[in-house]
Scaffold this motif. Structure first.
Motif, PDB file in Angstrom:
ATOM      1  N   PRO A 428       0.830  -1.212   0.000  1.00  8.63           N
ATOM      2  CA  PRO A 428       0.000   0.000   0.000  1.00  8.63           C
ATOM      3  C   PRO A 428       0.861   1.256   0.000  1.00  8.63           C
ATOM      4  O   PRO A 428       2.091   1.198   0.144  1.00  8.63           O
ATOM      5  N   GLY A 429       0.207   2.409  -0.159  1.00  9.31           N
ATOM      6  CA  GLY A 429       0.925   3.668  -0.053  1.00  9.31           C
ATOM      7  C   GLY A 429       1.357   3.905   1.384  1.00  9.31           C
ATOM      8  O   GLY A 429       0.971   3.187   2.305  1.00  9.31           O
ATOM      9  N   GLU A 430       2.125   4.960   1.587  1.00 10.29           N
ATOM     10  CA  GLU A 430       2.675   5.216   2.919  1.00 10.29           C
ATOM     11  C   GLU A 430       1.577   5.461   3.954  1.00 10.29           C
ATOM     12  O   GLU A 430       1.605   4.901   5.049  1.00 10.29           O
ATOM     13  N   ALA A 431       0.595   6.288   3.602  1.00 11.85           N
ATOM     14  CA  ALA A 431      -0.477   6.575   4.548  1.00 11.85           C
ATOM     15  C   ALA A 431      -1.292   5.315   4.840  1.00 11.85           C
ATOM     16  O   ALA A 431      -1.652   5.041   5.983  1.00 11.85           O
ATOM     17  N   ILE A 436      -2.866   0.434   8.253  1.00  9.94           N
ATOM     18  CA  ILE A 436      -2.950  -1.023   8.416  1.00  9.94           C
ATOM     19  C   ILE A 436      -2.130  -1.472   9.626  1.00  9.94           C
ATOM     20  O   ILE A 436      -2.521  -2.391  10.353  1.00  9.94           O
ATOM     21  N   SER A 437      -1.003  -0.802   9.864  1.00  6.20           N
ATOM     22  CA  SER A 437      -0.181  -1.174  11.022  1.00  6.20           C
ATOM     23  C   SER A 437      -0.947  -0.961  12.334  1.00  6.20           C
ATOM     24  O   SER A 437      -0.717  -1.660  13.320  1.00  6.20           O
ATOM     25  N   VAL A 484      -7.996   5.415   5.860  1.00  3.85           N
ATOM     26  CA  VAL A 484      -7.470   6.770   5.658  1.00  3.85           C
ATOM     27  C   VAL A 484      -8.613   7.771   5.528  1.00  3.85           C
ATOM     28  O   VAL A 484      -8.561   8.885   6.058  1.00  3.85           O
ATOM     29  N   ARG A 485      -9.672   7.351   4.828  1.00  2.00           N
ATOM     30  CA  ARG A 485     -10.765   8.270   4.499  1.00  2.00           C
ATOM     31  C   ARG A 485     -11.676   8.567   5.682  1.00  2.00           C
ATOM     32  O   ARG A 485     -12.075   9.711   5.907  1.00  2.00           O
ATOM     33  N   GLU A 486     -12.039   7.543   6.439  1.00  2.00           N
ATOM     34  CA  GLU A 486     -13.010   7.700   7.507  1.00  2.00           C
ATOM     35  C   GLU A 486     -12.373   8.246   8.781  1.00  2.00           C
ATOM     36  O   GLU A 486     -11.186   8.045   9.029  1.00  2.00           O
ATOM     37  N   LYS A 487     -13.188   8.917   9.588  1.00  2.00           N
ATOM     38  CA  LYS A 487     -12.750   9.402  10.890  1.00  2.00           C
ATOM     39  C   LYS A 487     -13.464   8.600  11.971  1.00  2.00           C
ATOM     40  O   LYS A 487     -14.691   8.539  11.984  1.00  2.00           O
ATOM     41  N   TYR A 488     -12.717   7.995  12.859  1.00  2.00           N
ATOM     42  CA  TYR A 488     -13.293   7.117  13.871  1.00  2.00           C
ATOM     43  C   TYR A 488     -13.112   7.704  15.264  1.00  2.00           C
ATOM     44  O   TYR A 488     -12.084   8.315  15.569  1.00  2.00           O
ATOM     45  N   ARG A 489     -14.130   7.470  16.099  1.00  2.00           N
ATOM     46  CA  ARG A 489     -14.059   7.967  17.482  1.00  2.00           C
ATOM     47  C   ARG A 489     -13.164   7.094  18.337  1.00  2.00           C
ATOM     48  O   ARG A 489     -12.502   7.568  19.249  1.00  2.00           O
ATOM     49  N   ASP A 490     -13.164   5.787  18.053  1.00  2.00           N
ATOM     50  CA  ASP A 490     -12.374   4.885  18.874  1.00  2.00           C
ATOM     51  C   ASP A 490     -12.037   3.630  18.078  1.00  2.00           C
ATOM     52  O   ASP A 490     -12.487   3.436  16.943  1.00  2.00           O
ATOM     53  N   MET A 491     -11.232   2.756  18.695  1.00  2.00           N
ATOM     54  CA  MET A 491     -10.785   1.534  18.018  1.00  2.00           C
ATOM     55  C   MET A 491     -11.945   0.591  17.758  1.00  2.00           C
ATOM     56  O   MET A 491     -11.978  -0.121  16.744  1.00  2.00           O
TER      57      MET A 491
END
Length: 560
Positions: A428-431, A436-437, A484-491
């Motif tokens: 994948p790209g850097e971002a 994924i890590s 990358v696209r979505e914003k999440y509140r928590d894990m």
């Protein structure tokens, strides 16, 4: 001469009015609350031009005498409190007269009021906050307030009012909220000379909800009635299938007052989290009663927003109240009842398979046997249960099954791994690599064999055993882009989206032809699902075709 000066009373009144009177709906809110506080049993509301040109509120409450009527038009005049300590013990919706001065400062106001023990009433006319006329008059018991030309003396403010349709919508919302929360009061609502609705004190909450919210909500809801530690929660909770893209069908009332509360909204969202999709909102109508000292209603001039003094306790009680009616006493998530399915009144010609077989679906004892009829349009499984006909969306059903298996693996039930003949190298790209890590451990818990491979790559050597083979490289690229696209509140929210994505990709699709064993497998898995009523995205899994409707189609709705 200095720059600081004392403002005139007229300017002060207009500024104060701006804090309370934002639009016609604000006027309705304040005056309806006054009518309720006056002990009214009947309230009539009338608006013209969305409330911009005319508003009328008529009640049969206790009324006011001449002196009180004059004082009610003055600033900071009230019959509800005497000193600051009374605010914490306030049991009324507002302070009688508090809003009248603000409203009359920005409109042409006429008030007629008569006390029940008096033979005649009094009339007062106020314009721009100044009393123009006080006189005796014939009147019925109670108070009638007429507001004309709102913001006529503040052209700049009037210019910012929305269209008539928009202002009318917000007026509708206000009147509906009080009709819902005060069913012991009869409400009549007229718009531009046409009757919008009328409710008596004998109408049920379900009936009013059907007329004011939606028929779907009224039919697909469960009654809530729960008390704990001096707090009661009553009302209606919609089934997960009744969800919307906004919170327009969420109604919260505290001690009869319509309120906005992020704490309550978040609590409801958490309850339905596993049974409807992300960015979807369940429907509910909850009335909470608690001691006045347990919350602060004065955090905003309009008293629309409140703050609980023990927010965690209130959230826990509301959670238990809604969970209890769905049979989940733990107060974690709301499952869709096994027999609560949306029904349809429309059915196309069903092409039934010749191969039919009756078999018991494994699962809990209260799950009845099904008779498998077949598959329709290579998309829906047709079954008969307790002499009722059901259509099951095969993709939505298997999505729910796979989704719950993936989530269960995160709670210690990691599935066996199906090793790939040829491992996939993902670059994948850097971002995307960084995202994924962050989720590698979660993917391993779900049953993926994934590890770093070189500086900016991953090696995927296995997938969960219950997932059929799929285009792993494409799936993981989409996963990385989503992270990358979505914003999440928590894990937790992040891992749920991961599970939804993989569950969707490896479920049977609409158009896939299934044999009997394939259909049995889906029905078997669905019977074991925790939330079988909806897919992870909130779509219904199962629809009941009403037997009475079938009889009508075949003209059997008569006695033979």
């Amino acid at each position: 001469m200095g720059k600081i000066r004392i403002l005139s009373d007229s300017v002060i009144n207009r500024i104060a009015a701006g804090e309370v009177v934002e639009r016609p709906a604000s006027v309705l809110k304040e005056l309806i609350e006054n009518a309720i506080d006056a002990g009214s049993k009947r309230i009539e509301v009338e608006i013209n031009n969305g409330g911009k040109s005319f508003i009328l509120i008529k009640d049969d409450g206790e009324g006011m005498d001449r002196d009180d009527l004059i004082l009610a038009a003055e600033r900071h005049a009230t019959s509800k409190i005497k000193d600051f300590a009374d605010i914490d013990a306030l049991k009324t919706l507002g302070f009688r007269g508090e809003a009248l001065s603000s409203v009359s400062a920005v409109s042409k106001t006429e008030i007629v009021s008569k006390q029940r023990a008096k033979e005649e009433g009094n009339r007062i006319v106020v314009e721009s906050g100044k009393i123009k006329l006080v006189e005796k008059t014939g009147a019925s018991d109670g108070t009638t307030v007429k507001i004309r030309d709102l913001f006529f003396n503040i052209p700049a403010r009037k210019k910012f009012l929305k269209s008539t349709a928009t202002e009318e919508y917000w007026c509708d919302r206000v009147v509906s909220e009080y009709a819902l929360s005060h069913r012991d009061i009869a409400f009549k609502y007229t718009k531009d000379g046409k009757l919008a609705f009328v409710f008596s004190e004998k109408d049920s909450l379900e009936y009013i909800a059907e007329k004011l919210i939606s028929r779907e909500f009224a039919e697909e809801c469960v009654s809530v009635d729960f008390s704990s530690a001096g707090v009661s929660v009553r009302g209606l909770a919609g089934m997960p299938s009744v969800n919307r893209s906004d919170r327009g069908h969420q109604f919260f009332f505290v001690n009869g007052r319509p309120v906005k509360s992020n704490a309550l909204s978040y609590t409801i969202a958490e309850l339905y989290r596993d049974s409807i999709g992300r960015n979807r909102y369940p429907a509910c109508l909850l009335m909470i009663e608690l001691p006045p000292s347990a919350f602060d209603v004065n955090v905003h001039p309009s008293k629309r927003e409140i703050k609980f003094k023990d927010e965690k306790n209130i959230r826990d009680i509301v959670s238990k109240a809604v969970s209890a009616v769905f049979g989940n006493k733990g107060g974690k998530n709301v499952p869709l009842g096994k027999e609560q399915y949306p029904s349809t009144g429309v059915m196309d010609i069903l092409h039934m398979k010749e191969e039919q077989e009756e078999f018991p679906v494994p699962g809990a004892k209260d799950i009845p046997s099904y008779r498998l009829i077949g598959q329709f349009d290579n998309t829906y499984i047709i079954t008969e249960e307790n002499n009722e006909l059901f259509l099951i969306d095969q993709h939505a059903a298997q999505e729910r099954i796979n989704y719950e298996k993936l989530l269960n693996s995160l709670e210690g039930g990691r599935p066996s791994v199906q090793l790939l003949l040829n491992p996939v190298i993902l670059e994948p790209g850097e971002a995307q690599f960084e995202k994924i890590s962050e989720i590698t451990q979660g993917l391993i818990s779900m049953g993926f064999d994934i590890e770093p491979f070189g500086r900016k790559s991953y090696r995927i050597a296995g997938i969960p055993s219950f997932l059929p083979p799929f285009d792993i490289e494409a799936a993981f690229k989409d996963l990385a882009d989503m992270m990358v696209r979505e914003k999440y509140r928590d894990m937790r929210e992040k891992t749920e989206d991961i599970a939804k994505m993989f569950a969707c990709r490896r479920s049977v699709k609409a158009g896939d032809r299934l044999d009997v064993l394939g259909m049995k497998s889906i029905l078997d898995g669905l019977s074991k699902a925790k939330y079988p009523g909806t897919c992870p995205h909130g779509r219904p899994v199962k629809v009941k075709i009403e037997k009475d409707m079938i009889k009508k189609w075949f003209k059997r709705d008569y006695k033979d």
